[in-house]
Enzyme design. Sequence first.
Site, PDB file in Angstrom:
ATOM      1  N   ASP A 146       7.241   0.525  -9.710  1.00 41.20           N
ATOM      2  CA  ASP A 146       8.436   1.224  -9.280  1.00 41.20           C
ATOM      3  C   ASP A 146       9.368   1.204 -10.489  1.00 41.20           C
ATOM      4  O   ASP A 146       9.578   0.157 -11.104  1.00 41.20           O
ATOM      5  CB  ASP A 146       9.093   0.536  -8.083  1.00 41.20           C
ATOM      6  CG  ASP A 146      10.058   1.486  -7.374  1.00 41.20           C
ATOM      7  OD1 ASP A 146       9.632   2.596  -7.003  1.00 41.20           O
ATOM      8  OD2 ASP A 146      11.232   1.132  -7.187  1.00 41.20           O
ATOM      9  N   SER A 147       9.850   2.362 -10.851  1.00 40.87           N
ATOM     10  CA  SER A 147      10.650   2.416 -12.076  1.00 40.87           C
ATOM     11  C   SER A 147      11.755   3.450 -11.942  1.00 40.87           C
ATOM     12  O   SER A 147      11.721   4.311 -11.064  1.00 40.87           O
ATOM     13  CB  SER A 147       9.755   2.761 -13.279  1.00 40.87           C
ATOM     14  OG  SER A 147       9.055   3.964 -13.050  1.00 40.87           O
ATOM     15  N   PRO A 180      -2.539  11.549  -9.756  1.00 44.48           N
ATOM     16  CA  PRO A 180      -3.738  11.272 -10.557  1.00 44.48           C
ATOM     17  C   PRO A 180      -3.435  11.098 -12.041  1.00 44.48           C
ATOM     18  O   PRO A 180      -4.193  10.462 -12.774  1.00 44.48           O
ATOM     19  CB  PRO A 180      -4.633  12.495 -10.309  1.00 44.48           C
ATOM     20  CG  PRO A 180      -3.720  13.561  -9.805  1.00 44.48           C
ATOM     21  CD  PRO A 180      -2.588  12.869  -9.113  1.00 44.48           C
ATOM     22  N   HIS A 220       9.832   0.423 -21.213  1.00 44.67           N
ATOM     23  CA  HIS A 220       9.953  -0.533 -20.115  1.00 44.67           C
ATOM     24  C   HIS A 220       8.601  -0.805 -19.467  1.00 44.67           C
ATOM     25  O   HIS A 220       8.289  -1.935 -19.107  1.00 44.67           O
ATOM     26  CB  HIS A 220      10.951  -0.009 -19.081  1.00 44.67           C
ATOM     27  CG  HIS A 220      10.750   1.425 -18.688  1.00 44.67           C
ATOM     28  ND1 HIS A 220      10.753   2.460 -19.609  1.00 44.67           N
ATOM     29  CD2 HIS A 220      10.510   2.017 -17.483  1.00 44.67           C
ATOM     30  CE1 HIS A 220      10.552   3.608 -18.976  1.00 44.67           C
ATOM     31  NE2 HIS A 220      10.398   3.363 -17.704  1.00 44.67           N
TER      32      HIS A 220
END
Length: 200
Positions: free
Chosen positions: A75-76, A18, A186
């Site tokens: 996605d990192s 959350p 990023h």
Amino acid sequence: MNLKLIKGMRIVAATHNPGKVPEIAALLGEDYEILTAGQLNLPEPDETETTFTGNAMLKARHAAEQSGEVALADDSGMSVAVLDGAPGIFSARWAGPGKDFAVAMKKVEDRLEEIGATDRAAWFTSALAVAWPGGPCVVVEGVVHGRLTFPPRGDRGFGYDPIFIPEGGALTFGEMEPAAKEAISHRTRAFAKLRAALID
């Protein structure tokens, strides 16, 4: 099909965290109703792809199909040059089931010591994907380059932030003011590309 995110649209964030909602709202603007996959009790898919973009697309498509709504996934992770890009897509897994990034940062340090590496080049990648139910998926990627430092410094940010100094800087992401980090991160760079593609 109009590949635009229209103001007022409901968007499902493909996350069970959350805490991601305010972050996404801040980056997208307050013009959207954002729900999480967790709030909708959607199952989490196995991340079986081998790249950040692949996993972001997989998660976005899964959430879109399960919810019937437009879905956004990210996605990192952090990659280290001399470790052949590791931990990369396994960045969270290096922190173990308890998501203890002190463990993950120590693992990076130990690996570098094991191979006697002096090169500290590293980069963070954020891949963002937006998927329409039964339709297309748009994916963008943002990258910030830098170098590693040990021991970890700073208690801001999260993940590997305390060991990462962005290019041209002296402070780690863990030491920087949140606004200063967000200006170059990023994720911010990926969202700028996403806005250009689907909003502006």
